[in-house]
Motif scaffolding. Sequence first.
Motif, PDB file in Angstrom:
ATOM      1  N   SER A  17       0.825  -1.151  -0.086  1.00  0.00           N
ATOM      2  CA  SER A  17       0.178   0.014   0.029  1.00  0.00           C
ATOM      3  C   SER A  17       0.795   1.263   0.037  1.00  0.00           C
ATOM      4  N   PRO A  18       0.343   2.547  -0.235  1.00  0.00           N
ATOM      5  CA  PRO A  18       0.931   3.635  -0.384  1.00  0.00           C
ATOM      6  C   PRO A  18       1.670   4.007   0.964  1.00  0.00           C
ATOM      7  N   PHE A  19       1.079   3.561   2.101  1.00  0.00           N
ATOM      8  CA  PHE A  19       1.478   3.584   3.533  1.00  0.00           C
ATOM      9  C   PHE A  19       2.765   2.955   3.746  1.00  0.00           C
ATOM     10  N   ASP A  20       2.600   1.625   3.247  1.00  0.00           N
ATOM     11  CA  ASP A  20       3.718   0.554   3.605  1.00  0.00           C
ATOM     12  C   ASP A  20       4.976   1.004   2.732  1.00  0.00           C
ATOM     13  N   TRP A  21       4.954   1.544   1.436  1.00  0.00           N
ATOM     14  CA  TRP A  21       5.768   2.208   0.667  1.00  0.00           C
ATOM     15  C   TRP A  21       6.424   3.398   1.370  1.00  0.00           C
ATOM     16  N   SER A  22       5.797   4.172   1.683  1.00  0.00           N
ATOM     17  CA  SER A  22       6.205   5.465   2.527  1.00  0.00           C
ATOM     18  C   SER A  22       7.043   4.836   3.767  1.00  0.00           C
ATOM     19  N   GLN A  23       6.498   3.801   4.687  1.00  0.00           N
ATOM     20  CA  GLN A  23       7.574   3.345   5.663  1.00  0.00           C
ATOM     21  C   GLN A  23       8.828   2.827   5.125  1.00  0.00           C
ATOM     22  N   HIS A  24       8.761   2.129   4.140  1.00  0.00           N
ATOM     23  CA  HIS A  24       9.564   1.499   3.432  1.00  0.00           C
ATOM     24  C   HIS A  24      10.769   2.236   3.240  1.00  0.00           C
ATOM     25  N   PHE A  25      10.369   3.613   2.332  1.00  0.00           N
ATOM     26  CA  PHE A  25      11.418   4.501   2.069  1.00  0.00           C
ATOM     27  C   PHE A  25      11.989   5.323   3.063  1.00  0.00           C
ATOM     28  N   GLU A  26      11.069   5.359   4.109  1.00  0.00           N
ATOM     29  CA  GLU A  26      11.589   5.791   5.641  1.00  0.00           C
ATOM     30  C   GLU A  26      12.920   5.237   6.065  1.00  0.00           C
ATOM     31  N   ASN A  27      12.615   3.998   5.851  1.00  0.00           N
ATOM     32  CA  ASN A  27      13.678   3.030   6.429  1.00  0.00           C
ATOM     33  C   ASN A  27      14.910   2.914   5.534  1.00  0.00           C
ATOM     34  N   LEU A  28      14.512   3.134   4.279  1.00  0.00           N
ATOM     35  CA  LEU A  28      15.969   3.229   3.604  1.00  0.00           C
ATOM     36  C   LEU A  28      16.610   4.383   3.463  1.00  0.00           C
ATOM     37  N   MET A  29      15.716   5.351   3.811  1.00  0.00           N
ATOM     38  CA  MET A  29      16.667   7.011   4.131  1.00  0.00           C
ATOM     39  C   MET A  29      17.265   6.545   5.400  1.00  0.00           C
ATOM     40  N   ILE A  30      16.974   5.946   6.557  1.00  0.00           N
ATOM     41  CA  ILE A  30      17.576   5.928   7.630  1.00  0.00           C
ATOM     42  C   ILE A  30      18.977   4.884   7.663  1.00  0.00           C
ATOM     43  N   ASP A  31      18.654   4.105   6.572  1.00  0.00           N
ATOM     44  CA  ASP A  31      19.943   3.248   6.216  1.00  0.00           C
ATOM     45  C   ASP A  31      20.789   3.792   5.568  1.00  0.00           C
ATOM     46  N   PHE A  32      20.419   4.881   4.568  1.00  0.00           N
ATOM     47  CA  PHE A  32      21.333   5.476   3.777  1.00  0.00           C
ATOM     48  C   PHE A  32      22.205   6.431   4.815  1.00  0.00           C
ATOM     49  N   PHE A  33      21.762   7.105   5.725  1.00  0.00           N
ATOM     50  CA  PHE A  33      22.619   7.848   6.667  1.00  0.00           C
ATOM     51  C   PHE A  33      23.403   6.875   7.605  1.00  0.00           C
ATOM     52  N   ARG A  34      22.872   5.952   7.904  1.00  0.00           N
ATOM     53  CA  ARG A  34      23.425   4.946   9.034  1.00  0.00           C
ATOM     54  C   ARG A  34      24.636   4.567   8.127  1.00  0.00           C
ATOM     55  N   CYS A  35      24.685   4.126   6.976  1.00  0.00           N
ATOM     56  CA  CYS A  35      25.841   3.519   6.199  1.00  0.00           C
ATOM     57  C   CYS A  35      27.032   4.638   5.905  1.00  0.00           C
ATOM     58  N   GLY A  36      26.804   5.835   6.579  1.00  0.00           N
ATOM     59  CA  GLY A  36      27.702   6.893   6.411  1.00  0.00           C
ATOM     60  C   GLY A  36      27.537   7.959   5.044  1.00  0.00           C
ATOM     61  N   PHE A  37      26.167   7.697   4.450  1.00  0.00           N
ATOM     62  CA  PHE A  37      26.110   8.597   3.047  1.00  0.00           C
ATOM     63  C   PHE A  37      25.359   9.855   3.797  1.00  0.00           C
ATOM     64  N   SER A  38      25.634  10.895   2.831  1.00  0.00           N
ATOM     65  CA  SER A  38      25.145  12.090   3.360  1.00  0.00           C
ATOM     66  C   SER A  38      24.687  12.934   2.145  1.00  0.00           C
ATOM     67  N   LYS A  39      25.005  12.645   0.981  1.00  0.00           N
ATOM     68  CA  LYS A  39      24.886  13.582  -0.195  1.00  0.00           C
ATOM     69  C   LYS A  39      23.955  13.004  -1.368  1.00  0.00           C
ATOM     70  N   ALA A  40      23.415  14.030  -2.141  1.00  0.00           N
ATOM     71  CA  ALA A  40      22.659  13.308  -3.214  1.00  0.00           C
ATOM     72  C   ALA A  40      23.334  12.464  -4.277  1.00  0.00           C
TER      73      ALA A  40
END
Length: 315
Positions: A17-40
């Motif tokens: 669902s759109p709500f589940d995808w939204s949560q999924h993208f939020e988790n991906l963004m958290i992982d992005f910063f957790r891995c040490g990335f910061s720029k587009a």
Amino acid sequence: MKIKFWGVRGSLPSSMSPFDWSQHFENLMIDFFRCGFSKASDVSHFIQQQKIPQIGGFGEATTCVQIIDEKQSLIIDGGSGIKKYSDFLIQSQSSQNEFHILLSHFHFDHLLGLPFFGPHFQETCVIHFYAVQPEAEACVRRLFERPMFPVSFDKLNAKIFFHQIQPYKVNLINGFKVQAFQLDHPDQCFGFRVEKNQVAYAHAIDHESVRINHEQLGKDAGLFEKVKLLYFDAQYDELDMLQKKGWGHGTCDRGFEVAHHFGVQQILFAHHDPSVSLQNSRNQKKKAQELFEKKYINSSLSWDFAYDGQEVELF
């Protein structure tokens, strides 16, 4: 041979669902910063580090598999994934005009894409359907009846032929050796062993795998014997099977057992349950990994969950 998976979902097309995808993208963004990335500019690098299902899930289309060798190919089943194949033919401006489609059985999730397969409407195209069951033509014709679909079968422009094949017999279809074997399913359903150039692929979807070893399977053991790739139904886990016994779908546990008995080199699990979230599918995969490490620690078997659009080369 190359195997292309146009649809790997079970039962009906399904996405989060759109709500589940939204949560999924939020988790991906958290992982992005957790891995040490910061720029587009880091986004592409981050994505390349992940497996495709980790980013985009396993797909939403129902069963359709293409087997390819140079310019020859076969299609197994006409679930909604065959519409993706049809779109590819248009986008790539393909000149292909002959198609060979194997039908395992006639549950709707394995047929629902056929009315949207573009070559049906092109007078330059020839389409061959193959099935063990004698009712194949009647079932396909029924898909093109009003009020369910506006174009009748008799109005289709392509030349369409139906061929009944015998189980266990080797059939030469468009350059491939094809054998049909009985699967464990409440309605008559057949798996296919496809061989070319001493390479074998086994298609076992809608298979509960009640029978595991040579003695139990009898003649149907030939489906699995020493195949390079086994495409195996794992819609459920063993806990689900307490309530869903007899529904005609299998588990990773049973797939591992079959692979162990028959010298299978690789398994891709599929027919993913439409009611299961991406996170639950990951949990199912994690449990399968724990089982594999516990029971088959010395096995050379490689395995994974299939996803829409995946391609596997077999040598």
